[in-house]
Each structure stands twice: as structure tokens, then as C-alpha cells.
Design a protein around this motif. Structure first.
Motif, PDB file in Angstrom:
ATOM      1  N   SER A  79       0.845  -1.185   0.000  1.00  0.00           N
ATOM      2  CA  SER A  79       0.000   0.000   0.000  1.00  0.00           C
ATOM      3  C   SER A  79       0.881   1.236   0.000  1.00  0.00           C
ATOM      4  N   THR A  80       0.315   2.357   0.442  1.00  0.00           N
ATOM      5  CA  THR A  80       1.081   3.594   0.536  1.00  0.00           C
ATOM      6  C   THR A  80       0.957   4.189   1.921  1.00  0.00           C
ATOM      7  N   ALA A  81       1.959   4.968   2.302  1.00  0.00           N
ATOM      8  CA  ALA A  81       1.948   5.683   3.575  1.00  0.00           C
ATOM      9  C   ALA A  81       1.915   7.171   3.293  1.00  0.00           C
ATOM     10  N   HIS A  82       1.551   7.952   4.311  1.00  0.00           N
ATOM     11  CA  HIS A  82       1.388   9.390   4.130  1.00  0.00           C
ATOM     12  C   HIS A  82       1.795  10.121   5.399  1.00  0.00           C
ATOM     13  N   PRO A  83       2.450  11.281   5.262  1.00  0.00           N
ATOM     14  CA  PRO A  83       2.566  12.161   6.419  1.00  0.00           C
ATOM     15  C   PRO A  83       1.169  12.683   6.795  1.00  0.00           C
ATOM     16  N   ALA A  84       1.081  13.333   7.941  1.00  0.00           N
ATOM     17  CA  ALA A  84      -0.216  13.842   8.391  1.00  0.00           C
ATOM     18  C   ALA A  84      -0.372  15.343   8.139  1.00  0.00           C
ATOM     19  N   GLY A  85       0.571  16.129   8.604  1.00  0.00           N
ATOM     20  CA  GLY A  85       0.490  17.577   8.431  1.00  0.00           C
ATOM     21  C   GLY A  85      -0.290  18.292   9.507  1.00  0.00           C
ATOM     22  N   THR A  86      -1.010  17.539  10.329  1.00  0.00           N
ATOM     23  CA  THR A  86      -1.853  18.185  11.329  1.00  0.00           C
ATOM     24  C   THR A  86      -1.056  18.747  12.502  1.00  0.00           C
ATOM     25  N   GLY A  87       0.220  18.369  12.624  1.00  0.00           N
ATOM     26  CA  GLY A  87       1.038  18.997  13.651  1.00  0.00           C
ATOM     27  C   GLY A  87       1.183  20.491  13.405  1.00  0.00           C
ATOM     28  N   LEU A  88       1.449  20.851  12.158  1.00  0.00           N
ATOM     29  CA  LEU A  88       1.565  22.271  11.797  1.00  0.00           C
ATOM     30  C   LEU A  88       0.259  23.007  11.998  1.00  0.00           C
ATOM     31  N   SER A  89      -0.828  22.456  11.484  1.00  0.00           N
ATOM     32  CA  SER A  89      -2.106  23.161  11.565  1.00  0.00           C
ATOM     33  C   SER A  89      -2.582  23.289  13.006  1.00  0.00           C
ATOM     34  N   ALA A  90      -2.317  22.287  13.834  1.00  0.00           N
ATOM     35  CA  ALA A  90      -2.735  22.368  15.240  1.00  0.00           C
ATOM     36  C   ALA A  90      -1.974  23.459  15.976  1.00  0.00           C
ATOM     37  N   ILE A  91      -0.678  23.612  15.688  1.00  0.00           N
ATOM     38  CA  ILE A  91       0.134  24.630  16.347  1.00  0.00           C
ATOM     39  C   ILE A  91      -0.299  26.032  15.948  1.00  0.00           C
ATOM     40  N   PHE A  92      -0.477  26.266  14.653  1.00  0.00           N
ATOM     41  CA  PHE A  92      -0.739  27.618  14.159  1.00  0.00           C
ATOM     42  C   PHE A  92      -2.217  28.006  14.206  1.00  0.00           C
ATOM     43  N   LEU A  93      -3.111  27.036  14.124  1.00  0.00           N
ATOM     44  CA  LEU A  93      -4.540  27.347  14.050  1.00  0.00           C
ATOM     45  C   LEU A  93      -5.317  26.903  15.275  1.00  0.00           C
ATOM     46  N   GLY A  94      -4.745  26.015  16.074  1.00  0.00           N
ATOM     47  CA  GLY A  94      -5.474  25.426  17.183  1.00  0.00           C
ATOM     48  C   GLY A  94      -5.999  24.049  16.782  1.00  0.00           C
ATOM     49  N   PRO A  95      -6.138  23.125  17.730  1.00  0.00           N
ATOM     50  CA  PRO A  95      -6.514  21.750  17.385  1.00  0.00           C
ATOM     51  C   PRO A  95      -7.916  21.615  16.808  1.00  0.00           C
ATOM     52  N   PHE A  96      -8.875  22.421  17.266  1.00  0.00           N
ATOM     53  CA  PHE A  96     -10.231  22.296  16.732  1.00  0.00           C
ATOM     54  C   PHE A  96     -10.287  22.742  15.271  1.00  0.00           C
ATOM     55  N   ALA A  97      -9.650  23.865  14.964  1.00  0.00           N
ATOM     56  CA  ALA A  97      -9.595  24.303  13.568  1.00  0.00           C
ATOM     57  C   ALA A  97      -8.844  23.289  12.718  1.00  0.00           C
ATOM     58  N   SER A  98      -7.826  22.657  13.286  1.00  0.00           N
ATOM     59  CA  SER A  98      -7.061  21.646  12.563  1.00  0.00           C
ATOM     60  C   SER A  98      -7.934  20.451  12.193  1.00  0.00           C
ATOM     61  N   VAL A  99      -8.896  20.119  13.043  1.00  0.00           N
ATOM     62  CA  VAL A  99      -9.838  19.029  12.721  1.00  0.00           C
ATOM     63  C   VAL A  99     -10.636  19.385  11.474  1.00  0.00           C
ATOM     64  N   VAL A 100     -11.097  20.627  11.382  1.00  0.00           N
ATOM     65  CA  VAL A 100     -11.858  21.073  10.202  1.00  0.00           C
ATOM     66  C   VAL A 100     -10.989  20.990   8.953  1.00  0.00           C
ATOM     67  N   ILE A 101      -9.736  21.426   9.065  1.00  0.00           N
ATOM     68  CA  ILE A 101      -8.805  21.356   7.943  1.00  0.00           C
ATOM     69  C   ILE A 101      -8.640  19.914   7.479  1.00  0.00           C
ATOM     70  N   ALA A 102      -8.465  19.008   8.430  1.00  0.00           N
ATOM     71  CA  ALA A 102      -8.307  17.598   8.083  1.00  0.00           C
ATOM     72  C   ALA A 102      -9.567  17.061   7.410  1.00  0.00           C
ATOM     73  N   PHE A 103     -10.729  17.411   7.956  1.00  0.00           N
ATOM     74  CA  PHE A 103     -11.999  16.953   7.381  1.00  0.00           C
ATOM     75  C   PHE A 103     -12.141  17.402   5.926  1.00  0.00           C
ATOM     76  N   LEU A 104     -11.879  18.684   5.661  1.00  0.00           N
ATOM     77  CA  LEU A 104     -12.017  19.202   4.303  1.00  0.00           C
ATOM     78  C   LEU A 104     -10.994  18.563   3.359  1.00  0.00           C
ATOM     79  N   SER A 105      -9.767  18.374   3.840  1.00  0.00           N
ATOM     80  CA  SER A 105      -8.748  17.736   3.014  1.00  0.00           C
ATOM     81  C   SER A 105      -9.147  16.318   2.653  1.00  0.00           C
ATOM     82  N   LEU A 106      -9.627  15.578   3.631  1.00  0.00           N
ATOM     83  CA  LEU A 106     -10.036  14.195   3.404  1.00  0.00           C
ATOM     84  C   LEU A 106     -11.257  14.113   2.495  1.00  0.00           C
ATOM     85  N   LEU A 107     -12.172  15.061   2.648  1.00  0.00           N
ATOM     86  CA  LEU A 107     -13.352  15.083   1.788  1.00  0.00           C
ATOM     87  C   LEU A 107     -12.956  15.317   0.331  1.00  0.00           C
ATOM     88  N   LEU A 108     -12.086  16.291   0.091  1.00  0.00           N
ATOM     89  CA  LEU A 108     -11.638  16.577  -1.271  1.00  0.00           C
ATOM     90  C   LEU A 108     -10.872  15.393  -1.862  1.00  0.00           C
TER      91      LEU A 108
END
Length: 235
Positions: A79-108
């Protein structure tokens, strides 16, 4: 032990369409939904206070999207592996906003790249968005309290986001698919199957996260002030 072959069809971090039974798929949707809702509320509140927040949201949203859809082959798992990227978004945007970012990325990615799936969107959001974001944010806060340099705080956040995301994905797969086999045995075998590629990826993601933090401190310290990191970012 055929269940151990699940990661080959699950696309590692992104669980593919149809992998989770309907009951578990619904469960993870319900588990992730409150975090997404609170994240949307936080974003709406912060964008009214700080106009700079929306550009930051776009920048780190794009970063998470690119990080999490960049495929790296996993020969053992097929299969394939992937980095997450949510470490950056959680630090700069806050963890709750980072969840939204992850949701939208996964949806797209599910809609346009056939990466992940719509029925598994809740599970993928919970693992990468909720667990990845809050795990990274917790690691970052802990290392700051310990007085570590900014690079190592970011490094810890990046590593935590990556490894905890995969641990959560392994948990979701094991809960749904262990069948007559030992849950803990299946969980351990799935998670260990990811480690040969995921440990190097986690270290790389940690180094990138820490490096970006140091770069921002040197070149745009006003951003650190905006997100409340200035005082602790002095080292």
C-alpha cells in the motif's frame, strides 16, 4: 490471520471506501462530528477578531492537503503511507480548527482523488483530524512547558501527529475487523506493519514541522505573536 491483510486495502492512514462496516462507519462519524462543529465555530469566531486568520487557514489547509495525499509506497503492506500535516495546523490554528482542515482535506481527496472514501470519512477524520491534531498539540504544549527549544517542540508535534494518527487508524481497523482473533493481537500487528515506513516518515515530518516553526520565528515573528507563541518562542 487474513485480517492482517487489511492495511493493504486500507491505504494506510486513509481507510478506503467500504472497509469499515456500516455500524462502525456511523460510529466514527458521530465521534468526529462534535470536533468538526466546534472547529467551525472557532474559525468563525477567530476570523471576526483577526483578519489574518483566514490567510493562515488557507496556507496550513493547503499544507495538510498536500502532506496527507502524498503517497509513499509501503512494499511490505502493498500500500502507501502518508505524512499527516496536522502537527503544523494544530500549532498555528489550534486543534479544533485543525480538525476542520483535516476533514475538508479528506473530503476533497475522497471526492476527487479516490483517496480514502466517503463512508470512511468519519473514521479518517477522527484518526488524522482529532487524534492527530490533539496529540500533536498536546506534545507541543508539553515540550514547551519542559523548556525545549522551538525546533524540538515542533519536532515532537510532527512525530506525535504522524504516529498517533496511524495508531488510531490501526485501532479503528482492529475494532471493526478482528473477528474471532484477539483484538490486541490484531491491533499490534496492524500498527507494527506500518512502522518500517512510518517511523522514518514521522521523523521527517517532525523535522519539517520544527524547521517551519524556526523559519517563521526568524522571518515572520508577527505570525507567532498572532497565534500566541511569542513568549515561549524566544529560545
Amino acid at each position: 490471520m487474513g485480517v492482517i491483510l487489511v492495511p493493504a486495502n486500507a491505504a494506510a492512514m486513509h481507510i478506503s471506501e467500504g472497509i469499515l462496516p456500516a455500524g462502525w462507519a456511523l460510529f466514527w462519524f458521530l465521534a468526529a462530528a462534535p470536533f468538526v462543529a466546534l472547529g467551525v465555530r472557532q474559525i468563525n469566531r477567530r476570523k471576526k477578531i483577526d483578519p489574518m486568520y483566514i490567510p493562515l487557514l488557507g496556507i496550513f489547509g493547503a499544507a495538510v492537503f498536500v502532506f496527507s495525499c502524498f503517497p509513499i509506497p509501503v512494499p511490505v503492506a502493498g500500500s502507501t503511507a502518508h505524512p499527516a500535516g496536522t502537527g503544523l495546523s494544530a500549532i498555528f490554528l489550534g486543534p479544533f480548527a485543525s480538525v476542520v482542515i483535516a476533514f475538508l482535506s479528506l473530503l476533497l481527496q475522497a471526492l476527487f482523488l479516490a483517496h480514502g472514501g466517503l463512508t470512511t470519512l468519519g473514521g479518517n477524520t477522527f484518526s488524522m483530524g482529532v487524534v492527530g491534531s490533539f496529540g500533536a498539540f498536546g506534545a507541543f504544549l508539553l515540550t514547551r512547558r519542559l523548556g525545549l527549544p522551538l525546533f524540538w517542540c515542533g519536532f515532537a508535534a510532527g512525530v506525535a501527529a504522524d504516529l498517533l494518527t496511524y495508531l488510531s487508524t490501526s485501532l479503528e481497523l482492529a475494532l471493526a475487523l478482528h473477528g474471532d482473533h484477539s483484538f490486541w493481537g490484531v491491533l499490534g500487528q496492524i500498527y507494527l506493519a506500518f512502522m518500517p515506513t512510518q517511523i522514518p516518515l514521522a521523523l521527517l515530518e517532525g523535522a519539517v514541522t520544527g524547521g517551519i516553526l524556526v523559519y517563521v520565528r526568524r522571518n515572520r515573528p508577527d505570525i507567532l505573536r498572532k497565534v500566541g507563541l511569542t513568549r515561549e518562542a524566544a529560545t
